[in-house]
Write a protein that holds these residues in place. Sequence first.
Motif, PDB file in Angstrom:
ATOM      1  N   LYS A  65       5.915   5.423  -1.550  1.00  0.00           N
ATOM      2  CA  LYS A  65       6.876   6.198  -0.740  1.00  0.00           C
ATOM      3  C   LYS A  65       8.289   6.088  -1.297  1.00  0.00           C
ATOM      4  N   HIS A  70      -6.059   4.184  -0.029  1.00  0.00           N
ATOM      5  CA  HIS A  70      -5.997   3.812   1.392  1.00  0.00           C
ATOM      6  C   HIS A  70      -5.957   5.025   2.318  1.00  0.00           C
ATOM      7  N   HIS A  71      -5.802   6.236   1.746  1.00  0.00           N
ATOM      8  CA  HIS A  71      -5.862   7.444   2.583  1.00  0.00           C
ATOM      9  C   HIS A  71      -7.148   8.244   2.370  1.00  0.00           C
ATOM     10  N   HIS A  90       2.095   9.882  -2.334  1.00  0.00           N
ATOM     11  CA  HIS A  90       2.537   8.485  -2.423  1.00  0.00           C
ATOM     12  C   HIS A  90       1.469   7.486  -2.898  1.00  0.00           C
ATOM     13  N   ASP A 128      -4.022   0.345   8.529  1.00  0.00           N
ATOM     14  CA  ASP A 128      -2.897   1.288   8.404  1.00  0.00           C
ATOM     15  C   ASP A 128      -2.872   2.243   9.601  1.00  0.00           C
ATOM     16  N   HIS A 188       0.820  -1.229   0.000  1.00  0.00           N
ATOM     17  CA  HIS A 188       0.000   0.000   0.000  1.00  0.00           C
ATOM     18  C   HIS A 188       0.850   1.275   0.000  1.00  0.00           C
ATOM     19  N   ASP A 189       2.035   1.227   0.636  1.00  0.00           N
ATOM     20  CA  ASP A 189       2.867   2.428   0.702  1.00  0.00           C
ATOM     21  C   ASP A 189       4.025   2.413  -0.285  1.00  0.00           C
TER      22      ASP A 189
HETATM   23 FE   LIG Z   1       0.094   5.325   3.175  1.00  0.00          FE
END
Ligand SMILES: [Fe+2]
Length: 539
Positions: free
Chosen positions: A395, A444-445, A420, A473, A391-392
């Motif tokens: 980054k 996801h954010h 990201h 998360d 998911h990240d």
């Molecule tokens: Fe994230």
Amino acid sequence: MTQISYRLPSVEVDDKAAVQSLQQELARWFDVEFSIYDGFTGDLLKQGAGQPHLTQTVDRDLVQACAERFSPQFLTGDDYLELYALPVRTRENRRYVAVSAMLLREVDPTQVRSADLVRWIATARPQNPATVEKLGLAVFEKLRAEGRWRKLETEVDSVSSNLTSTYEEISLLYALIENLRLSKTDEDLAQLALDTLDECLPAKGFAINLLAVAQEQEVTYKYKARVADKLLLAGECDFDLESFGRFVEHVNLQPGDPPFIANAAVTRDSNWPFGDIRQVILAPLFEGENLFGFIAAFNHSRNAEFGTIEANLLKSVGGILGIHAGNRELYRRQAEFLASVVRALTSAIDAKDPYTCGHSDRVARVAVRLAQELQCDPEKLSTIYMAGLLHDIGKIGIDDSVLCKPGRLTDAEYEHIKLHPELGHRILADIRQLGECLPVVLHHHEQWNGKGYPQQLAGEEIPFLARIAAVADAFDAMTSDRPYRKGMPIEKVAEILQRGAGEQWDVQVVDAFFSCINEIVEISRHERENLSLDVEQWV
Ligand SMILES: [Fe+2]
């Protein structure tokens, strides 16, 4: 008029019975007995009652010629007597010639020298040759038509029986093909074949041997390689892996060989080492050049011989099982490759931000537990796990100075880090196998109230798995230690989540969280273990 009731003899009826039956039938038509000869050898099979000696001594050549010509005729005779012959063929390919002496006119017995003929003349009634010929022809045609009819009946029976057996064969192959799904294991499909084979192949026992798939590395993901040989049996089959292995070794099938067939001629030999096996077929489970096992049928159920029909059926079944095994192995290798890619990417995130090391793994595990609580199916569990790991991933594209900054971020820095999800989406967009994970990576954010990023989706506009990932998360972010702060106690985290339900997070996901909060705390405490993508293994 007398109805013909004579039936041509069936295979079971012996010559004697057939001859008697024929004799009786002709006597009813002609009112005289016939002597019956073998049309091939010319031998007299049965003398007709009341017939003169003449009909015992008919020349063999005449009988054979009449049988060959296959038409009724007067064979020979003199001015008051003729020998009338009527040929008959049966569907068992027997040939008979029925011969009877016919008195053509009244005769003074004193003019006849043979006592045998005198006796016969005393009882025989004169016949009109033309009438005899007409009647003979009618009977001949009637018998011939009946013969044809019986032959057709036999053919229809045979076609019908073949059709039934072909239908059963096609049904078996169709059922197998219908089940050629990757979700079915090789064992499932082999068992299906074993359950049905005895309906279309007359054998007392069946065996399917699935060979272990050679492994190049630790197996991950859902499709596991078979690590040991397996043997599935049905019916009367006294084999174990070891003895079946010896049998396969003995037969020694080579690539491209047709199925192995052995019947009594082979199995009666004193060198045949498998005493209980009288008939056998062995066919490989192949896919291209690859061998995945063997299929065998043992001992004909009627103690008859196996032939190419049975062997070809077993070969087809072996081919289908082989193709399935080949496809599964191919898929497993693809999944293994994908797992390696995900591992590499996850390591890249960890390397970039060592302070959050293990975050992706914990999010993945917690998300799976939440998804389970929300009754997601295994496919979804697998997707959310992969998505949690990745998911990240965006980054990777965030400046280190921002990502690793110990302290509050400026507005500009925050805006930068908010890129990201989109970066991650872009990184993974071309990996088709990760397509299901993309909505989670991108969203996801997002927040339930529409105040998240990047697209400010709200409520159910946010993909379901992304809403699950958001809770997982947030939970891990809040409970983990950071260089600039300690992780929050679970009570505090619970309070925040409770307050944010229906605002930042989906209420049903937060409810699921509280339903299994203890397990989630336990999961998040676990150190990162082997990065297994086999969800079933640890869920
Ligand atoms: Fe994230």
